[in-house]
Design a protein around this motif. Structure first.
Motif, mmCIF file in Angstrom:
data_model
loop_
_atom_site.group_PDB
_atom_site.id
_atom_site.type_symbol
_atom_site.label_atom_id
_atom_site.label_comp_id
_atom_site.label_asym_id
_atom_site.label_seq_id
_atom_site.Cartn_x
_atom_site.Cartn_y
_atom_site.Cartn_z
ATOM 1 N N ALA A 337 27.517 46.007 39.208
ATOM 2 C CA ALA A 337 28.149 47.271 39.630
ATOM 3 C C ALA A 337 28.104 47.299 41.154
ATOM 4 O O ALA A 337 27.097 46.903 41.756
ATOM 5 N N TYR A 338 29.182 47.747 41.791
ATOM 6 C CA TYR A 338 29.190 47.828 43.257
ATOM 7 C C TYR A 338 28.123 48.821 43.706
ATOM 8 O O TYR A 338 28.048 49.928 43.161
ATOM 9 N N PRO A 339 27.293 48.425 44.698
ATOM 10 C CA PRO A 339 26.199 49.318 45.128
ATOM 11 C C PRO A 339 26.681 50.683 45.590
ATOM 12 O O PRO A 339 26.001 51.676 45.410
ATOM 13 N N PRO A 345 29.609 49.458 35.851
ATOM 14 C CA PRO A 345 29.727 48.047 36.231
ATOM 15 C C PRO A 345 31.190 47.580 36.294
ATOM 16 O O PRO A 345 31.988 47.921 35.411
ATOM 17 N N ALA A 346 31.518 46.827 37.343
ATOM 18 C CA ALA A 346 32.861 46.255 37.473
ATOM 19 C C ALA A 346 32.952 45.000 36.608
ATOM 20 O O ALA A 346 34.035 44.585 36.195
ATOM 21 N N ILE A 347 31.796 44.366 36.348
ATOM 22 C CA ILE A 347 31.716 43.178 35.489
ATOM 23 C C ILE A 347 30.634 43.456 34.449
ATOM 24 O O ILE A 347 29.529 43.867 34.803
ATOM 25 N N GLY A 364 44.559 39.709 33.685
ATOM 26 C CA GLY A 364 44.095 40.958 33.072
ATOM 27 C C GLY A 364 44.676 42.132 33.819
ATOM 28 O O GLY A 364 45.194 41.974 34.927
ATOM 29 N N PRO A 365 44.574 43.296 33.220
ATOM 30 C CA PRO A 365 45.144 44.472 33.877
ATOM 31 C C PRO A 365 44.478 44.768 35.225
ATOM 32 O O PRO A 365 43.381 44.263 35.489
ATOM 33 N N THR A 366 45.146 45.587 35.997
ATOM 34 C CA THR A 366 44.604 45.934 37.314
ATOM 35 C C THR A 366 43.270 46.695 37.156
ATOM 36 O O THR A 366 43.113 47.480 36.223
ATOM 37 N N GLY A 367 42.327 46.353 38.029
ATOM 38 C CA GLY A 367 41.010 47.007 37.973
ATOM 39 C C GLY A 367 40.100 46.427 36.912
ATOM 40 O O GLY A 367 39.041 46.987 36.629
ATOM 41 N N SER A 368 40.487 45.269 36.329
ATOM 42 C CA SER A 368 39.675 44.725 35.229
ATOM 43 C C SER A 368 38.512 43.865 35.731
ATOM 44 O O SER A 368 37.733 43.361 34.930
ATOM 45 N N GLY A 369 38.424 43.661 37.047
ATOM 46 C CA GLY A 369 37.267 42.938 37.595
ATOM 47 C C GLY A 369 37.576 41.523 38.056
ATOM 48 O O GLY A 369 36.656 40.753 38.364
ATOM 49 N N LYS A 370 38.861 41.182 38.172
ATOM 50 C CA LYS A 370 39.232 39.800 38.539
ATOM 51 C C LYS A 370 38.765 39.455 39.953
ATOM 52 O O LYS A 370 38.113 38.426 40.166
ATOM 53 N N SER A 371 39.098 40.325 40.928
ATOM 54 C CA SER A 371 38.706 40.021 42.318
ATOM 55 C C SER A 371 37.192 40.049 42.479
ATOM 56 O O SER A 371 36.628 39.327 43.309
ATOM 57 N N THR A 372 36.547 40.893 41.694
ATOM 58 C CA THR A 372 35.084 40.988 41.799
ATOM 59 C C THR A 372 34.450 39.622 41.518
ATOM 60 O O THR A 372 33.454 39.252 42.148
ATOM 61 N N ILE A 373 35.057 38.857 40.609
ATOM 62 C CA ILE A 373 34.543 37.504 40.321
ATOM 63 C C ILE A 373 34.555 36.667 41.610
ATOM 64 O O ILE A 373 33.614 35.934 41.914
ATOM 65 N N PRO A 411 42.918 35.314 49.924
ATOM 66 C CA PRO A 411 42.801 36.679 49.389
ATOM 67 C C PRO A 411 44.147 37.291 49.021
ATOM 68 O O PRO A 411 45.200 36.806 49.434
ATOM 69 N N GLN A 412 44.029 38.377 48.281
ATOM 70 C CA GLN A 412 45.203 39.122 47.826
ATOM 71 C C GLN A 412 46.073 39.541 49.008
ATOM 72 O O GLN A 412 47.269 39.382 48.999
ATOM 73 N N LYS A 413 45.388 40.057 50.032
ATOM 74 C CA LYS A 413 46.134 40.506 51.214
ATOM 75 C C LYS A 413 45.889 39.476 52.303
ATOM 76 O O LYS A 413 44.767 39.370 52.805
ATOM 77 N N THR A 522 45.665 36.068 38.720
ATOM 78 C CA THR A 522 47.096 36.344 38.677
ATOM 79 C C THR A 522 47.434 37.481 37.718
ATOM 80 O O THR A 522 46.662 37.806 36.817
ATOM 81 N N GLN A 523 48.598 38.034 37.930
ATOM 82 C CA GLN A 523 49.126 39.046 36.995
ATOM 83 C C GLN A 523 50.240 38.388 36.177
ATOM 84 O O GLN A 523 50.784 39.009 35.272
ATOM 85 N N ARG A 524 50.599 37.126 36.557
ATOM 86 C CA ARG A 524 51.755 36.487 35.924
ATOM 87 C C ARG A 524 51.336 35.520 34.831
ATOM 88 O O ARG A 524 50.553 34.591 35.096
HETATM 89 N N1 LIG Z 1 34.147 47.559 47.317
HETATM 90 C C1 LIG Z 1 34.120 48.250 46.166
HETATM 91 N N2 LIG Z 1 33.266 49.279 46.023
HETATM 92 C C2 LIG Z 1 33.205 49.984 44.876
HETATM 93 N N3 LIG Z 1 33.964 49.709 43.788
HETATM 94 C C3 LIG Z 1 34.841 48.694 43.854
HETATM 95 C C4 LIG Z 1 34.967 47.914 45.055
HETATM 96 N N4 LIG Z 1 35.919 46.970 44.836
HETATM 97 C C5 LIG Z 1 36.363 47.152 43.577
HETATM 98 N N5 LIG Z 1 35.714 48.176 42.978
HETATM 99 C C6 LIG Z 1 35.893 48.654 41.600
HETATM 100 O O1 LIG Z 1 35.600 47.577 40.710
HETATM 101 C C7 LIG Z 1 36.524 47.514 39.647
HETATM 102 C C8 LIG Z 1 37.161 46.117 39.569
HETATM 103 O O2 LIG Z 1 37.897 45.897 40.744
HETATM 104 P P1 LIG Z 1 38.602 44.508 41.059
HETATM 105 O O3 LIG Z 1 39.153 44.592 42.439
HETATM 106 O O4 LIG Z 1 37.691 43.418 40.747
HETATM 107 O O5 LIG Z 1 39.795 44.541 39.987
HETATM 108 P P2 LIG Z 1 41.027 43.553 39.836
HETATM 109 O O6 LIG Z 1 41.093 43.176 38.413
HETATM 110 O O7 LIG Z 1 40.952 42.447 40.833
HETATM 111 O O8 LIG Z 1 42.215 44.532 40.185
HETATM 112 P P3 LIG Z 1 43.653 44.176 40.830
HETATM 113 O O9 LIG Z 1 44.388 43.340 39.864
HETATM 114 O O10 LIG Z 1 44.263 45.532 40.981
HETATM 115 O O11 LIG Z 1 43.384 43.508 42.130
HETATM 116 C C9 LIG Z 1 37.542 48.607 39.866
HETATM 117 O O12 LIG Z 1 37.191 49.682 39.053
HETATM 118 C C10 LIG Z 1 37.349 49.010 41.328
HETATM 119 O O13 LIG Z 1 37.549 50.376 41.505
#
Ligand SMILES: Nc1ncnc2c1ncn2[C@@H]1O[C@H](COP(=O)(O)OP(=O)(O)OP(=O)(O)O)[C@@H](O)[C@H]1O
Length: 572
Positions: A337-339, A345-347, A364-373, A411-413, A522-524
């Motif tokens: 979980a992000y501190p 938990p994001a993962i 996976g859908p947006t916000g599913s935790g992909k970037s967090t990995i 990165p994404q951006k 990816t989203q594709r």
């Molecule tokens: N720096 C952060 N601090 C707190 N919460 C975060 C932070 N970054 C992401 N989150 C939360 O963690 C969850 C997963 O985010 P993440 O960016 O991993 O999703 P994602 O699958 O990559 O989304 P997307 O496809 O939109 O990029 C989301 O609920 C988001 O709100």
């Protein structure tokens, strides 16, 4: 003040020389009224011109010596304070560079800028002032009191009374001022943050025509800064005239009582003249002391803010070793979980594994935790539960630097910096030659570079402002390729590319020169299908892992994505 001991030790020699100069200058100032009393008592009153010349010339010499000391301490003070300020800024910058992601998320960048500039300037001013005038003020004040007592003990009691009143005033002004100055600096942070936010999103603001809203936000911060400024100045505004009043009353009482003592033959004209001059000197030094305390209070607030930056958590410890990893990744029941997040938990309990040289798509859908990995793989954060294993090492056993030298991320951006195209690409490998740059650019389909006026030497504006979104992404991919890391992560890094260019980039990446592990977020679905394995994420969980065929059999979420994108003909 522990914070400054390091700088103080570094500049202690010029600091003490300046203190000595200030003290000697103060002594010269203090001698003035006593010499004046001699001119009056033994020269003017007794009609002796020789004595007037003698004491007058002596007074002139003392003033000249005092002026020389003043010049010396000014030079030293400017030098030391500016050098200290530069050292402090450099240390702050180094600290900010070493921030862990937790710290970076916690402190707003606008606030960091205020701390690097305003708060540091406050400290420079304080050091400068301390070396130039602050030390002089107490010396002159105490010295005036002693010399006045030596001249006439009865009259000097008035001075003690005035100083006692002023001390009480200063004490209360400090008590009231400190929280106000702290609030003032915080309000300054907000103004800086608003300006910074506007500058970053200026195009969006224009596109959405939200100038009014932005102006309102800025006005609010600006008004708040103004009110905090007034509130913090208010104390000084009230205290300063009170000081002048106290000293003025003291001087009037000196003259009144002095005249009575004079008529009783208990004081002479020279003493009374010297006393009024000492009173004026005490007034000046008390005003200086009030300024010292005001400055001290402001500096204390700034020091606390700078201290907060130095106290921030740094990136995970650096290891001396720099192992070359093979690119094998294993997640074992990872929960994170992000501190500074909501606590959710994001993962959640995530497990999967990729062998070195394989490609893995994460969908996976947006916000599913992909970037967090990605952030966990770069060791920007450590997991709360479970383990991430790279090769056979628990990631927490590896230094953050070591992990990052084995992982390249696109990165994404895309983030580009002002400088040439080559400079930006060389972030991947600072020693890369032009052939290597060309090779990486070719793989990333960044052929547009050659159409730019100066090719690889073409200058990019800040954040690649003179490039399209897709061009920025391709440069960013080339930079990632150039790093030749064991793990290459593309975090939705081809979203701005058309399907044909994207598939060419994919082909380029598949054509590996070494056993690189490739992770494509990816989203594709079309992109995911090209990978050896696919991880399907939903709400931070692994809801499917395997090949495209396996997932089409077993994973409902994946089937939904596939049917929506491929069968509806939106994807190639
Ligand atoms: N720096 C952060 N601090 C707190 N919460 C975060 C932070 N970054 C992401 N989150 C939360 O963690 C969850 C997963 O985010 P993440 O960016 O991993 O999703 P994602 O699958 O990559 O989304 P997307 O496809 O939109 O990029 C989301 O609920 C988001 O709100």
């Amino acid at each position: 003040m522990k914070l400054y001991s390091k700088y103080f030790r570094r500049y202690k020699q010029p600091f003490f020389i300046a203190v000595l100069c200030v003290t000697l200058e103060a002594v010269c100032d203090l001698l003035g009224p006593t010499l004046m009393s001699h001119i009056v008592n033994s020269g003017i009153e007794k009609g002796s011109l020789t004595k007037v010349y003698y004491w007058g010339i002596l007074m002139l010499i003392v003033t000249l010596i005092g002026a020389c000391f003043a010049v010396a301490r000014n030079i030293l003070a400017s030098n030391v304070s500016q050098r200290m300020g530069a050292d402090l800024r450099a240390d702050l910058f180094e600290k900010i560079m070493s921030f862990s992601e937790v710290s970076a998320d916690k402190v707003e960048s606008g606030s960091l800028i205020t701390r690097m500039t305003n708060d540091t300037s406050q400290i420079i001013q304080f050091v400068n002032g301390m070396m130039r005038i602050f030390l002089k003020a107490p010396v002159v004040c105490i010295g005036s009191m002693i010399l006045a007592s030596l001249l006439n003990l009865r009259l000097s009691l008035i001075i003690y009374g005035v100083v006692a009143v002023v001390t009480i005033l200063i004490y209360f002004s400090m008590k009231i001022s400190y929280p106000r100055f702290y609030q003032l600096q915080k309000a300054m942070d907000q103004v800086n943050s608003k300006v910074q936010e506007y500058l970053i999103g200026v195009r969006l603001v224009k596109a959405f025509g939200t100038f009014g809203k932005e102006t309102d936000k800025f006005d609010e911060a600006n008004q708040n800064l103004m009110q905090k400024g007034i509130a913090s100045q208010m104390v000084i505004t009230i205290i300063s005239p009170l000081l002048t009043l106290a000293v003025g009353i003291g001087t009037a009482v000196v003259i009144y009582i002095g005249s009575s003592l004079f008529t009783m033959n208990l004081a002479n004209t020279g003493d009374i003249t010297a006393f009024t001059i000492y009173m004026a000197q005490i007034l000046t030094s008390l005003i200086m002391i009030t300024n010292v305390f005001t400055m001290f209070v402001r500096t204390k607030a700034s020091t606390a803010r700078i201290g907060e930056v130095f106290d921030c958590e740094e990136d995970c410890l650096r290891n001396n070793e720099n192992r070359k990893l093979s690119g094998k990744i294993t997640f074992e029941n990872v929960t994170f979980a992000y501190p500074n997040g909501s606590g959710v938990p994001a993962i959640k309990d995530l497990s999967f594994s990729v062998n070195s040289g394989e490609s893995l798509a994460i969908i996976g859908p947006t916000g599913s935790g992909k970037s967090t990995i990605t952030w966990l793989l770069l060791r920007f954060y450590d997991v709360d539960r479970g383990k991430i294993i790279l090769d056979n090492y628990d990631i927490t056993m590896l230094g953050a630097d070591e992990v990052r030298s084995n992982v390249a991320v696109v990165p994404q951006k895309p983030m580009l910096f002002s400088g040439s195209v080559a400079d930006n690409l060389k972030w991947g490998d600072k020693l890369a030659d032009i052939d290597e740059l060309r090779h990486a650019a070719e793989k990333a389909q960044a052929d547009f570079i050659m159409q730019m006026p100066d090719g690889y030497d073409s200058i990019l504006g800040s954040d690649g402002v003179n490039l399209s979104g897709g061009q920025k992404q391709r440069l960013s991919i080339a930079r990632g390729i150039l790093k030749k890391a064991s793990i290459l992560i593309l975090d939705d890094a081809t979203s701005a590319l058309d399907a044909v260019t994207e598939s060419k980039v994919r082909e380029g990446l598949k054509n590996k020169e070494f056993n690189q592990t490739l992770i494509m977020i990816t989203q594709r679905c079309g992109t995911a299908m090209s990978a050896d394995k696919i991880l399907v994420m939903e709400n931070g969980r692994n809801v499917g892992f395997g090949t495209h065929e396996e997932l089409m059999e077993s994973c409902e979420v994946y089937q939904d994505i596939y049917h929506t994108q491929i069968e509806s003909g939106r994807e190639a």
